[in-house]
Design an enzyme around this catalytic site. Structure first.
Site, mmCIF file in Angstrom:
data_model
loop_
_atom_site.group_PDB
_atom_site.id
_atom_site.type_symbol
_atom_site.label_atom_id
_atom_site.label_comp_id
_atom_site.label_asym_id
_atom_site.label_seq_id
_atom_site.Cartn_x
_atom_site.Cartn_y
_atom_site.Cartn_z
ATOM 1 N N ARG A 52 30.459 68.077 2.065
ATOM 2 C CA ARG A 52 31.153 66.765 2.069
ATOM 3 C C ARG A 52 32.440 66.850 2.882
ATOM 4 O O ARG A 52 32.783 65.917 3.616
ATOM 5 C CB ARG A 52 31.431 66.300 0.632
ATOM 6 C CG ARG A 52 31.953 64.870 0.578
ATOM 7 C CD ARG A 52 32.027 64.326 -0.835
ATOM 8 N NE ARG A 52 33.017 65.021 -1.646
ATOM 9 C CZ ARG A 52 33.227 64.786 -2.938
ATOM 10 N NH1 ARG A 52 32.503 63.884 -3.572
ATOM 11 N NH2 ARG A 52 34.141 65.447 -3.606
ATOM 12 N N LYS A 151 36.452 61.324 2.273
ATOM 13 C CA LYS A 151 37.498 61.756 1.347
ATOM 14 C C LYS A 151 38.709 62.131 2.204
ATOM 15 O O LYS A 151 38.929 63.293 2.538
ATOM 16 C CB LYS A 151 37.000 62.935 0.504
ATOM 17 C CG LYS A 151 37.751 63.093 -0.796
ATOM 18 C CD LYS A 151 36.962 63.944 -1.765
ATOM 19 C CE LYS A 151 37.815 64.425 -2.932
ATOM 20 N NZ LYS A 151 38.407 63.387 -3.762
ATOM 21 N N GLU A 184 34.116 51.884 -8.276
ATOM 22 C CA GLU A 184 34.434 53.142 -8.962
ATOM 23 C C GLU A 184 35.835 53.033 -9.538
ATOM 24 O O GLU A 184 36.464 51.979 -9.441
ATOM 25 C CB GLU A 184 34.333 54.302 -7.973
ATOM 26 C CG GLU A 184 35.263 54.144 -6.765
ATOM 27 C CD GLU A 184 35.089 55.223 -5.702
ATOM 28 O OE1 GLU A 184 34.649 56.330 -6.044
ATOM 29 O OE2 GLU A 184 35.410 54.952 -4.536
HETATM 30 N N1 PMP Z 1 35.797 58.621 -6.497
HETATM 31 C C1 PMP Z 1 36.975 58.922 -5.943
HETATM 32 C C2 PMP Z 1 37.741 57.850 -5.266
HETATM 33 C C3 PMP Z 1 37.472 60.230 -5.999
HETATM 34 O O1 PMP Z 1 38.643 60.535 -5.445
HETATM 35 C C4 PMP Z 1 36.719 61.218 -6.660
HETATM 36 C C5 PMP Z 1 37.205 62.652 -6.711
HETATM 37 N N2 PMP Z 1 38.416 62.784 -7.395
HETATM 38 C C6 PMP Z 1 35.509 60.857 -7.259
HETATM 39 C C7 PMP Z 1 35.066 59.548 -7.134
HETATM 40 C C8 PMP Z 1 34.668 61.870 -7.975
HETATM 41 O O2 PMP Z 1 34.085 62.755 -7.058
HETATM 42 P P1 PMP Z 1 33.707 64.261 -7.449
HETATM 43 O O3 PMP Z 1 32.816 64.177 -8.632
HETATM 44 O O4 PMP Z 1 33.005 64.775 -6.245
HETATM 45 O O5 PMP Z 1 34.971 64.968 -7.745
#
Ligand code: PMP
Length: 285
Positions: A52, A151, A184
């Site tokens: 990622r 990200k 989210e």
């Molecule tokens: N959404 C956002 C905006 C995030 O920054 C994150 C990670 N902190 C997640 C979802 C969760 O992703 P992951 O499970 O890969 O940490």
């Protein structure tokens, strides 16, 4: 003494770990990052995080100055040097230092930073009692403006929503997308349980496709809990039987109230509890 911090192949103490004030990561949020966890000295889904990271970098035309394997080795080495068996890892790649103008072509020397430390995003009691959260008025970035799948170091969109949550006395906030659908939370993905079915916004709802989210979907499959990625509205959340959030830092955390309305009976639900237990087993495997 705090664990050593990796910057471009060298290790520094927390006090001495520094980068240029001309770095476009600082000046413009021009860079990418990952947040991961180790459990019993092992990084959970390291390969997926690295994939990622490199995809995020590719999306912003940032060339990471080392191979994926070199990055994996650097993360493992930094974890080892930290002496922490259960930790949180922040891996950052900046565009590097440049001129005061935006032009990324005038930057050089991207900075690769690996920090291994402890993190407690939410107080322990919320894992037992559940979080009370709100819906933020700040919507998630329009995917045509900046894809939420990247990200990037520019988290202002999420921070504005987080501030709304904090001002309302809540530790998290739900972000809708430009169509008014649920996307989210500010740093976590969201799930609901409705009539025994697990539902979460699909990747095209304008979300970061969380690695924890994917792990939960796989777990549901193994446990024969019906699960589906779909479009969710705020209404779906308010009439859900259960709700929980997922993220590398947050892990799996229950939600018992949204916009001052109880979700289900206002207590942590049985499917949420089951998935929290199974997730714990999965990460130490
Ligand atoms: N959404 C956002 C905006 C995030 O920054 C994150 C990670 N902190 C997640 C979802 C969760 O992703 P992951 O499970 O890969 O940490």
């Amino acid at each position: 003494m705090s664990p050593p911090i990796y910057i471009n192949g060298k290790y520094f103490s927390k006090e001495d770990a520094k980068i240029s004030v001309y770095d476009h990561g600082l000046l413009y949020g021009d860079g990418v990052f990952e947040g991961m966890r180790t459990y019993s000295n092992k990084v959970f889904r390291l390969d997926e995080h690295i994939d990622r990271l490199y995809e995020s970098a590719r999306a912003i035309l940032l060339t990471i100055p080392m191979s994926k394997q070199e990055m994996i080795d650097a993360v493992k080495k930094t974890v080892e040097l930290s002496g922490l068996s259960d930790s949180y890892i922040r891996l950052v790649v900046t565009r590097g230092s440049g001129s005061l103008g935006l032009d990324p072509n005038r930057t050089s020397d991207p900075q690769v930073i690996i920090i291994v430390d402890l993190i407690a995003l939410y107080d322990r009691k919320y894992y037992d009692e559940g979080l009370k959260i709100i819906t933020a008025s700040t919507i998630r970035n329009h995917p045509a403006a900046l894809s939420p799948r990247i990200k990037s170091l520019n988290y202002l969109n999420n921070i504005m929503a987080k501030l709304e949550g904090l001002q309302a006395g809540c530790m998290e906030a739900i972000m809708l997308n430009h169509k008014g659908e649920v996307a989210e939370c500010t740093g976590d993905n969201i799930f609901i349980v409705k009539r025994g079915q697990l539902l979460t916004p699909s990747a095209d709802s304008g979300i970061l496709e969380g690695i924890t989210r994917n792990a939960i979907l796989e777990l549901a499959n193994t446990l024969k809990i019906p699960a589906r990625e779909t479009t969710l509205t705020r209404h779906d959340l308010l009439v859900a039987d259960e709700c929980f959030l997922t993220g590398s830092a947050a892990e799996v955390i229950p939600v018992v109230s949204i916009d001052s309305r109880p979700i289900g009976d206002g207590k942590v639900g049985p499917t949420t509890k089951q998935l929290m237990i199974e997730f714990k087993k999965l990460v130490v495997r």
